[in-house]
Design a protein around this motif. Structure first.
Motif: not given
Lengths: 102, 176
Positions: A42-56, B118-128
């Motif tokens: 779960n922690a590894a998954g959290l790290a991946f989601v954080v990185a995905g959120s960083r680069w959108l 800093v992380t982005q605050t927009e959502n990555v949608s389920p569609r994408e």
């Protein structure tokens, strides 16, 4: 609206992972060892989601989905093996399973 | 949103700590569910609602229910709580705890050397997510399906032989 600094998210993932490693090392009940493995995945998954959120990008969530599949497969086999072990040794102590073909 | 992230991560860490140090199996399991729900909350604040939903449904729902079933079958009573207390002495946990703390400090130090991203605050949608999943990652989906099939076959094999073994034992018990 400000985002969260990336290092904070990664540190949370690192703390959760370290707790999982500690759990694997210090527990002798195999059920708790499996729970600690879940924590680490779960922690590894959290790290991946954080990185995905960083680069959108959606890649972080995709990796989380793959980790989820791995966790599901691992837990089904792990729990079946725990039931086997309980049937053989009548205990969940991992030290009892120290011999092959014992 | 930012405060929600920090509160949820503190809850996740505290609940996970209780899982690792807990002695009662069912209590540890419920703490782990709380930890997963808190991690789902951090996913929401990080703009990943699809991952948050999957975390609640599959991790906190399905996988933990599997654990609950197995614990109901094994029925670890108060005897195992005393045994766990007996096992978890400071001489057992102090060494691994120190080592992992050192590793965690190093990791945190490396992670904080590059500040201010800093992380982005927009959502990555389920569609994408779905489009990417069945686009460039289609091979990964196939591999995950093969893995799940292997898990299914393995679990069936183990459960089948476990059931036969129980039947044999019962027959032996009846004849003796």
């Amino acid at each position: 609206m400000n985002g969260i600094p990336m290092e904070h998210g990664l540190i949370v993932a690192a703390v959760l992972f370290a707790l999982g490693v500690t759990g694997v090392l210090i527990r002798r009940d195999i059920l708790f060892i499996l729970l600690s493995l879940e924590i680490m995945l779960n922690a590894a998954g959290l790290a991946f989601v954080v990185a995905g959120s960083r680069w959108l990008q959606p890649d972080g969530q995709l990796m989380f989905i793959f980790i989820l599949a791995v966790a599901a497969a691992e837990v089904s086999l792990g729990l079946a093996l725990i039931l086997w072990m309980y049937s053989w040794h009548k205990t969940l102590d991992v030290d009892c399973a120290s011999k092959m073909r014992g | 949103m930012t405060y929600a992230f920090y509160i949820a991560s503190i809850i996740a860490i505290a609940a996970t700590f209780r899982v690792v140090t807990g002695t009662h199996a069912i209590h540890a399991l419920l703490y782990l569910v709380v930890s997963f729900l808190a991690v789902a909350m951090t996913f929401l604040t990080l703009g990943a609602p699809f991952a948050a939903a999957l975390e609640v449904i599959i991790y906190a729902g399905a996988i933990m229910v599997l654990f609950v079933f197995v614990m109901m079958m094994l029925n670890p009573g108060p005897r195992s709580v005393g045994r766990e207390r007996h096992w978890l002495t400071p001489s057992v946990w102090i060494g691994p705890a120190i080592l992992t703390t050192i590793l965690l400090t190093e990791l945190s130090w490396i992670l904080t050397t590059e500040r201010g991203v800093v992380t982005q605050t927009e959502n990555v949608s389920p569609r994408e997510t779905g489009v990417a999943l069945f686009g460039p990652y289609i091979l990964g989906v196939e591999m995950a399906s093969i893995l799940l099939l292997a898990g299914l076959v393995g679990a069936y094999h183990l459960a089948y032989h476990l059931g036969r073994r129980r039947e044999e034992q019962e027959e032996r018990g009846n004849t003796a």
